[in-house]
Each structure stands twice: as C-alpha cells, then as structure tokens.
Write a protein that holds these residues in place. Structure first.
Motif, PDB file in Angstrom:
ATOM      1  N   MET A   1     -15.908  19.085 -22.481  1.00 12.97           N
ATOM      2  CA  MET A   1     -15.389  17.788 -22.116  1.00 12.97           C
ATOM      3  C   MET A   1     -15.089  17.014 -23.390  1.00 12.97           C
ATOM      4  O   MET A   1     -15.881  16.977 -24.310  1.00 12.97           O
ATOM      5  CB  MET A   1     -16.417  17.039 -21.264  1.00 12.97           C
ATOM      6  N   GLN A   2     -13.930  16.425 -23.465  1.00 15.77           N
ATOM      7  CA  GLN A   2     -13.510  15.644 -24.628  1.00 15.77           C
ATOM      8  C   GLN A   2     -14.264  14.329 -24.660  1.00 15.77           C
ATOM      9  O   GLN A   2     -14.441  13.673 -23.647  1.00 15.77           O
ATOM     10  CB  GLN A   2     -12.011  15.397 -24.517  1.00 15.77           C
ATOM     11  N   THR A   3     -14.716  13.930 -25.839  1.00 20.35           N
ATOM     12  CA  THR A   3     -15.438  12.676 -25.986  1.00 20.35           C
ATOM     13  C   THR A   3     -14.456  11.527 -26.126  1.00 20.35           C
ATOM     14  O   THR A   3     -13.540  11.601 -26.946  1.00 20.35           O
ATOM     15  CB  THR A   3     -16.340  12.736 -27.239  1.00 20.35           C
ATOM     16  N   PRO A   4     -14.609  10.456 -25.331  1.00 19.80           N
ATOM     17  CA  PRO A   4     -13.721   9.305 -25.462  1.00 19.80           C
ATOM     18  C   PRO A   4     -13.862   8.659 -26.835  1.00 19.80           C
ATOM     19  O   PRO A   4     -14.943   8.623 -27.399  1.00 19.80           O
ATOM     20  CB  PRO A   4     -14.202   8.344 -24.375  1.00 19.80           C
ATOM     21  N   VAL A   5     -12.765   8.176 -27.350  1.00 20.43           N
ATOM     22  CA  VAL A   5     -12.743   7.480 -28.630  1.00 20.43           C
ATOM     23  C   VAL A   5     -12.663   5.992 -28.338  1.00 20.43           C
ATOM     24  O   VAL A   5     -11.724   5.541 -27.688  1.00 20.43           O
ATOM     25  CB  VAL A   5     -11.519   7.915 -29.471  1.00 20.43           C
ATOM     26  N   PRO A   6     -13.656   5.183 -28.791  1.00 21.32           N
ATOM     27  CA  PRO A   6     -13.567   3.747 -28.534  1.00 21.32           C
ATOM     28  C   PRO A   6     -12.394   3.136 -29.289  1.00 21.32           C
ATOM     29  O   PRO A   6     -12.021   3.601 -30.355  1.00 21.32           O
ATOM     30  CB  PRO A   6     -14.899   3.194 -29.050  1.00 21.32           C
ATOM     31  N   VAL A   7     -11.819   2.113 -28.714  1.00 23.44           N
ATOM     32  CA  VAL A   7     -10.709   1.416 -29.349  1.00 23.44           C
ATOM     33  C   VAL A   7     -11.272   0.262 -30.155  1.00 23.44           C
ATOM     34  O   VAL A   7     -11.974  -0.585 -29.615  1.00 23.44           O
ATOM     35  CB  VAL A   7      -9.705   0.892 -28.293  1.00 23.44           C
ATOM     36  N   LEU A   8     -11.005   0.251 -31.446  1.00 23.80           N
ATOM     37  CA  LEU A   8     -11.434  -0.843 -32.299  1.00 23.80           C
ATOM     38  C   LEU A   8     -10.274  -1.820 -32.423  1.00 23.80           C
ATOM     39  O   LEU A   8      -9.173  -1.439 -32.803  1.00 23.80           O
ATOM     40  CB  LEU A   8     -11.847  -0.318 -33.682  1.00 23.80           C
ATOM     41  N   MET A   9     -10.512  -3.062 -32.061  1.00 20.82           N
ATOM     42  CA  MET A   9      -9.453  -4.059 -32.065  1.00 20.82           C
ATOM     43  C   MET A   9      -9.204  -4.585 -33.469  1.00 20.82           C
ATOM     44  O   MET A   9     -10.114  -5.060 -34.126  1.00 20.82           O
ATOM     45  CB  MET A   9      -9.826  -5.232 -31.161  1.00 20.82           C
ATOM     46  N   THR A  10      -7.996  -4.459 -33.914  1.00 18.54           N
ATOM     47  CA  THR A  10      -7.519  -5.135 -35.106  1.00 18.54           C
ATOM     48  C   THR A  10      -6.118  -5.612 -34.769  1.00 18.54           C
ATOM     49  O   THR A  10      -5.454  -5.058 -33.900  1.00 18.54           O
ATOM     50  CB  THR A  10      -7.462  -4.208 -36.335  1.00 18.54           C
ATOM     51  N   SER A  11      -5.701  -6.622 -35.427  1.00 21.20           N
ATOM     52  CA  SER A  11      -4.369  -7.150 -35.177  1.00 21.20           C
ATOM     53  C   SER A  11      -3.322  -6.141 -35.622  1.00 21.20           C
ATOM     54  O   SER A  11      -3.483  -5.464 -36.632  1.00 21.20           O
ATOM     55  CB  SER A  11      -4.199  -8.472 -35.936  1.00 21.20           C
ATOM     56  N   CYS A  12      -2.257  -6.049 -34.860  1.00 20.86           N
ATOM     57  CA  CYS A  12      -1.175  -5.127 -35.189  1.00 20.86           C
ATOM     58  C   CYS A  12       0.160  -5.793 -34.872  1.00 20.86           C
ATOM     59  O   CYS A  12       0.861  -5.408 -33.945  1.00 20.86           O
ATOM     60  CB  CYS A  12      -1.340  -3.833 -34.391  1.00 20.86           C
ATOM     61  N   PRO A  13       0.510  -6.848 -35.637  1.00 22.39           N
ATOM     62  CA  PRO A  13       1.765  -7.549 -35.343  1.00 22.39           C
ATOM     63  C   PRO A  13       2.991  -6.742 -35.773  1.00 22.39           C
ATOM     64  O   PRO A  13       2.983  -6.091 -36.810  1.00 22.39           O
ATOM     65  CB  PRO A  13       1.651  -8.840 -36.156  1.00 22.39           C
ATOM     66  N   ASP A  82      -2.422   4.908  -6.169  1.00 25.70           N
ATOM     67  CA  ASP A  82      -1.252   5.168  -6.997  1.00 25.70           C
ATOM     68  C   ASP A  82      -1.482   4.918  -8.485  1.00 25.70           C
ATOM     69  O   ASP A  82      -0.562   5.065  -9.281  1.00 25.70           O
ATOM     70  CB  ASP A  82      -0.034   4.374  -6.497  1.00 25.70           C
ATOM     71  N   ASP A  83      -2.703   4.536  -8.896  1.00 29.33           N
ATOM     72  CA  ASP A  83      -3.006   4.421 -10.323  1.00 29.33           C
ATOM     73  C   ASP A  83      -3.111   5.812 -10.935  1.00 29.33           C
ATOM     74  O   ASP A  83      -3.546   6.763 -10.289  1.00 29.33           O
ATOM     75  CB  ASP A  83      -4.351   3.717 -10.555  1.00 29.33           C
ATOM     76  N   VAL A  84      -2.744   5.923 -12.215  1.00 32.51           N
ATOM     77  CA  VAL A  84      -3.061   7.116 -12.986  1.00 32.51           C
ATOM     78  C   VAL A  84      -4.451   6.878 -13.551  1.00 32.51           C
ATOM     79  O   VAL A  84      -4.713   5.832 -14.140  1.00 32.51           O
ATOM     80  CB  VAL A  84      -2.032   7.365 -14.107  1.00 32.51           C
ATOM     81  N   VAL A  85      -5.345   7.844 -13.342  1.00 27.94           N
ATOM     82  CA  VAL A  85      -6.734   7.671 -13.748  1.00 27.94           C
ATOM     83  C   VAL A  85      -7.180   8.832 -14.621  1.00 27.94           C
ATOM     84  O   VAL A  85      -6.591   9.913 -14.607  1.00 27.94           O
ATOM     85  CB  VAL A  85      -7.681   7.561 -12.525  1.00 27.94           C
ATOM     86  N   VAL A  86      -8.241   8.558 -15.380  1.00 26.00           N
ATOM     87  CA  VAL A  86      -9.011   9.622 -16.012  1.00 26.00           C
ATOM     88  C   VAL A  86     -10.281   9.717 -15.195  1.00 26.00           C
ATOM     89  O   VAL A  86     -10.945   8.711 -14.940  1.00 26.00           O
ATOM     90  CB  VAL A  86      -9.307   9.309 -17.491  1.00 26.00           C
ATOM     91  N   ALA A  87     -10.589  10.926 -14.752  1.00 28.76           N
ATOM     92  CA  ALA A  87     -11.753  11.137 -13.890  1.00 28.76           C
ATOM     93  C   ALA A  87     -12.524  12.358 -14.367  1.00 28.76           C
ATOM     94  O   ALA A  87     -11.979  13.240 -15.035  1.00 28.76           O
ATOM     95  CB  ALA A  87     -11.311  11.338 -12.439  1.00 28.76           C
ATOM     96  N   VAL A  88     -13.793  12.370 -14.015  1.00 25.69           N
ATOM     97  CA  VAL A  88     -14.611  13.562 -14.212  1.00 25.69           C
ATOM     98  C   VAL A  88     -14.558  14.342 -12.908  1.00 25.69           C
ATOM     99  O   VAL A  88     -14.814  13.793 -11.837  1.00 25.69           O
ATOM    100  CB  VAL A  88     -16.069  13.192 -14.550  1.00 25.69           C
ATOM    101  N   LEU A  89     -14.193  15.591 -13.012  1.00 25.83           N
ATOM    102  CA  LEU A  89     -14.142  16.471 -11.845  1.00 25.83           C
ATOM    103  C   LEU A  89     -14.835  17.771 -12.217  1.00 25.83           C
ATOM    104  O   LEU A  89     -14.345  18.512 -13.081  1.00 25.83           O
ATOM    105  CB  LEU A  89     -12.689  16.726 -11.432  1.00 25.83           C
ATOM    106  N   ASP A  90     -15.997  17.992 -11.633  1.00 19.82           N
ATOM    107  CA  ASP A  90     -16.794  19.192 -11.914  1.00 19.82           C
ATOM    108  C   ASP A  90     -17.062  19.356 -13.409  1.00 19.82           C
ATOM    109  O   ASP A  90     -16.922  20.446 -13.971  1.00 19.82           O
ATOM    110  CB  ASP A  90     -16.100  20.440 -11.351  1.00 19.82           C
ATOM    111  N   GLU A  92     -15.401  18.169 -15.972  1.00 24.87           N
ATOM    112  CA  GLU A  92     -14.220  18.190 -16.833  1.00 24.87           C
ATOM    113  C   GLU A  92     -13.453  16.885 -16.674  1.00 24.87           C
ATOM    114  O   GLU A  92     -13.298  16.375 -15.569  1.00 24.87           O
ATOM    115  CB  GLU A  92     -13.323  19.362 -16.432  1.00 24.87           C
ATOM    116  N   LEU A  93     -12.964  16.341 -17.805  1.00 22.80           N
ATOM    117  CA  LEU A  93     -12.107  15.157 -17.735  1.00 22.80           C
ATOM    118  C   LEU A  93     -10.699  15.581 -17.349  1.00 22.80           C
ATOM    119  O   LEU A  93     -10.151  16.527 -17.914  1.00 22.80           O
ATOM    120  CB  LEU A  93     -12.058  14.434 -19.082  1.00 22.80           C
ATOM    121  N   VAL A  94     -10.121  14.875 -16.369  1.00 21.00           N
ATOM    122  CA  VAL A  94      -8.755  15.157 -15.931  1.00 21.00           C
ATOM    123  C   VAL A  94      -7.982  13.846 -15.861  1.00 21.00           C
ATOM    124  O   VAL A  94      -8.548  12.782 -15.648  1.00 21.00           O
ATOM    125  CB  VAL A  94      -8.722  15.877 -14.556  1.00 21.00           C
ATOM    126  N   CYS A  95      -6.683  13.962 -16.025  1.00 16.50           N
ATOM    127  CA  CYS A  95      -5.780  12.813 -15.893  1.00 16.50           C
ATOM    128  C   CYS A  95      -4.833  13.143 -14.745  1.00 16.50           C
ATOM    129  O   CYS A  95      -4.062  14.101 -14.824  1.00 16.50           O
ATOM    130  CB  CYS A  95      -5.009  12.615 -17.192  1.00 16.50           C
TER     131      CYS A  95
END
Length: 142
Positions: A1-13, A82-90, A92-95
C-alpha cells in the motif's frame, strides 16, 4: 500500500490570465493579465486534511486521471455519489468513482478496457473511503 504524502502549505503565486486559450493558432495574452492567483490556495483548501498520491494504472482515463498523475485528496470531505475517491479495498489503495444507488455502493472504473470491472462495496469488510480526489496534476513536459 502506498503511503500518503502530506501536503505542506506554502504560497505558490502565479500570474493569472483572464482569457480563453485556443488549442489551435496561438494568440498573445499579455493584454489579459489579471493579477496573481495562489495555486496552493486553489488546489488545497483544507491543508491539514489533504494528502497526495501518485496514480498508477489506467482504470480512470475516461475521468481524465492517467498513470503517473498526482492526485490531491481531501479527507475532510464526505464522499458523495459520483465523487472520485481514494479508498482502501482489501488492504490496497484504489482510485475509482463512487456510485451510490439506494443503499448500495460501487467503485466504478472509468476506462474503455473491459478487464476493469465495477466492484460492489456495500457492507464489505476491508472497504473504507480515505478521501475525495479534488484535483490532479499532470506534467506535460518531461
């Protein structure tokens, strides 16, 4: 299973151009500069609940999500029909696209490849929605 990468907020103008771009003959856009937009603000409205995952596979190409794209996933949103989701199924992460029909839920691929099949996940052990895909990033220049 792939480990999620947290999003670090920085300005990106970046420069915001208020114009429609043709995919045909190029047109100068210098007359249409509107100011700046912050991509971090636009793409990540809930930074403490947002993570990214790299998409692997071809089951969501009709939804515009391709192998290698970076999915931005918001865990603060409740998944809806109708949303696209990331879910754990058995384990495994799936989109996939979440379809809700009455009391039944399905994870639906969006591809022309018939080897990808819908999966019913109603009351299925080992199924959990991790978050809603709010956008994807695709690099066009490699």
């Amino acid at each position: 299973m792939q480990t999620p990468v947290p999003v670090l907020m920085t300005s990106c103008p970046v420069v915001a151009v208020e114009a429609v771009v043709s995919a045909g003959f190029p047109s100068p856009a210098a007359d249409y500069v509107e100011g700046r937009i912050d991509l971090a603000e636009v793409l990540v409205p809930h930074p403490s609940a947002t993570f990214t995952l790299r998409v692997a596979g071809h089951s969501m190409t009709r939804a515009g999500i391709h192998d290698g794209d970076l999915a931005i996933v918001d865990r603060s949103l409740t998944a809806r029909h109708d949303d696209v989701v990331v879910a754990v199924l058995d384990g495994e992460l799936v989109c996939k696209r979440l379809l809700i029909r009455g009391r039944r839920m399905y994870l639906m691929p969006e591809t022309d490849d018939p080897s990808y099949r819908p999966t019913e996940v109603t009351d299925r052990p080992g199924f959990e929605v991790w978050g809603v895909v709010t956008s994807t990033v695709r690099l066009h220049r490699r």
